[in-house]
Design an enzyme around this catalytic site. Structure first.
Site, PDB file in Angstrom:
ATOM      1  N   LYS A 149      22.863  51.161   3.803  1.00 35.81           N
ATOM      2  CA  LYS A 149      23.112  50.892   2.386  1.00 35.81           C
ATOM      3  C   LYS A 149      22.412  51.947   1.530  1.00 35.81           C
ATOM      4  CE  LYS A 149      22.714  47.009  -0.919  1.00 35.81           C
ATOM      5  NZ  LYS A 149      22.257  45.602  -1.047  1.00 35.81           N
ATOM      6  N   SER A 158      25.591  42.286  -2.611  1.00 36.74           N
ATOM      7  CA  SER A 158      25.733  43.663  -3.047  1.00 36.74           C
ATOM      8  C   SER A 158      25.958  44.651  -1.905  1.00 36.74           C
ATOM      9  CB  SER A 158      24.480  44.085  -3.828  1.00 36.74           C
ATOM     10  OG  SER A 158      23.325  44.053  -2.968  1.00 36.74           O
ATOM     11  N   SER A 202      22.682  38.980  -0.502  1.00 32.72           N
ATOM     12  CA  SER A 202      23.471  40.209  -0.469  1.00 32.72           C
ATOM     13  C   SER A 202      23.776  40.760   0.911  1.00 32.72           C
ATOM     14  CB  SER A 202      22.785  41.300  -1.303  1.00 32.72           C
ATOM     15  OG  SER A 202      22.832  40.972  -2.666  1.00 32.72           O
TER      16      SER A 202
END
Length: 484
Positions: free
Chosen positions: A75, A150, A174
């Protein structure tokens, strides 16, 4: 998708080379990325160089670890030395960190192959990856729908076969929420088990890094490599890290009586009927595997959303104050004064959701409202934690739906409040600092995945993985792949 263990065996037996595996992964990314948009940066040259180093070790007769030569995605809110780290925000569009985060350094030391940095909601603020400043990531099961957030890019990349495993961060769900939407495994570890050094902060008392994978064992292997004490992180726990993938069994009967609690407040009004049906069947399957099922009440669970959206924005308003155009990142040059430069840099660099949360957090921390909002939210956080403690005196693990619904269409939730409610069942886990895992447990009538959330005691990852593995082996949900 081939598992970590299978790829390791192929490498050790010299049936395939690390370069071949990496090139196949890069080819897959090139083929499906136009439809999925998982990545912000594809690091093909670095990946091939890392793969060559693994092959050289094998050729020299050296032993390699389980992660050596395994394609992984990260990420884009974890610092990677020499590789742009944007956090999905224009304010960090050209930021290249001069150091590695602890987790990425551990992966590099283990010989893992970094194929790219994945898309995310800006500064990890969102539940759909629609808040990225750069692109919209699509759900591989239906590209008209969101992958969740997210960490939507990391979840979609694993689901689409663009990497073997990936890392995300989880502040209020997330990792687990996009894992549910994309039909993959997503694990949020105990707070402090994995170092946050080099993870760009959103809410420091809630953020935690964790793995995505196609199967439980891969997540267990990856967590074993990234967990552990780090003196660079003051919240890091000094605990021994077991081999989480050791001694897996296909059922629960051989482990004595496993008591599983069903959180009754997570069923009924507000949950999609098909999600409830799939999760109920999964609970029945756990009982068939040998678990003892109890209905448990966590009455303060429902205050999680309200508490979180005071605490998290408050911490975000403090953490994001560092982005002022002075030290790094975007600077608005056409300003008349220093204050004007601050204001214009932030106005142009931050997106709407980030601005909204900064405003909420600044308001709730202000002198006139601190006691009325922030302090009260912290008191409810304590009550939620106490609910979990009471529940774990009766059971070993708690279960509930990961998300009240399946993946929704992009643009469908234009109201921020309705978007926030997608984290209804994941947020309390973060507030209490507990480990949680989402595993696929079915599909709805539209062919969209449904996730089952399992919640463990502090440092209860080993038991969570064992139970999740037993359930996984009794179904075929994790074997299904989207036709992307």
């Amino acid at each position: 998708m081939v598992s970590i263990r299978k790829l390791h065996e192929q490498l050790v037996k010299k049936e395939r080379s690390a370069v071949e595996i990496t090139q196949e992964t890069l080819d897959r990314i090139q083929a499906v990325e136009p439809n999925v948009n998982s990545f912000l940066h594809i690091t093909a040259d670095k990946a091939l160089k890392q793969a060559q180093q693994v092959d050289a070790k094998i050729a020299a007769g050296e032993e390699i670890g389980m992660l050596a030569g395994i394609p992984i995605a990260i990420k884009d809110n974890m610092c990677t030395k020499g590789i742009t780290t944007t956090c999905g925000s224009k304010i960090l569009e050209n930021f290249v960190p001069p150091y590695e985060s602890t987790v990425t350094q551990k992966l590099a030391d283990a010989g893992a192959v970094l194929v790219g940095k994945t898309n995310l909601d800006e500064f990890a603020m969102g539940s759909s990856t629609e808040n990225s400043a750069y692109k919209l990531t699509n759900n591989p099961w239906d590209v008209s729908r969101v992958p969740g957030g997210s960490s939507g890019g990391s979840a979609a990349a694993v689901a689409a076969g663009e990497c073997t495993v990936s890392l995300g961060s989880d502040t209020g769900g997330s990792i687990r929420q996009p894992a549910s939407f994309c039909g993959v495994i997503g694990m949020k570890p105990t707070y402090g088990l994995v170092s946050r050094y080099g993870l760009v902060a959103y809410a420091s008392s809630l953020d935690q890094i964790g793995p995505f994978s196609r199967n439980v064992e891969d997540s267990a292997i990856l967590l074993s490599h990234i967990a552990g004490y780090d003196p660079k992180d003051s919240t890091s726990l000094k605990v021994d890290i077991p081999d989480y993938a050791a001694n897996f069994k296909p059922d629960l009967k051989r482990r004595g009586q496993v008591r599983i609690g069903v959180i009754k407040e997570t069923f009924g009004e507000g949950i999609d009927s098909q999600v409830e049906k799939a999760v109920t069947k999964a609970i029945e399957q756990l009982q068939n595997l040998g678990a003892e099922i109890h209905v448990i009440s966590c009455p303060n669970f429902r205050y999680g959303i309200a508490s979180y959206y005071i605490i998290a924005p408050s911490e975000a308003s403090a953490n994001l104050a560092r982005y002022d155009g002075v030290k790094y990142g975007l600077r608005y040059e056409e300003a008349e004064s220093l204050i004007s430069m601050y204001n214009r840099t932030r106005a142009h660099g931050f997106g709407q959701e980030v601005k909204r949360r900064i405003m909420i957090g600044t308001y709730t921390l202000s002198a006139g409202y601190y006691d009325a909002y922030y302090l009260k939210a912290q008191k409810f956080r304590t009550l939620i934690k106490e609910d979990f403690e009471k529940a774990f005196r009766q059971v070993d693990v708690l279960v509930c739906p990961t998300v009240p619904m399946t993946a929704f269409k992009a643009g469908e939730k234009d109201d921020p409040l309705s978007m926030y409610l997608t984290d209804l069942m994941t947020i309390p886990v973060n507030l209490a600092g507990l480990p949680g895992i989402s595993i696929p447990c079915g599909f709805d009538d539209n062919g969209l995945p449904v996730g089952l959330q399992m919640i463990g005691k502090v440092l209860g990852e080993e038991q969570l993985f064992q139970i999740a593995y037993a359930y996984e082996q009794s179904t075929d949900w994790h074997l299904r792949m989207p036709k992307i």
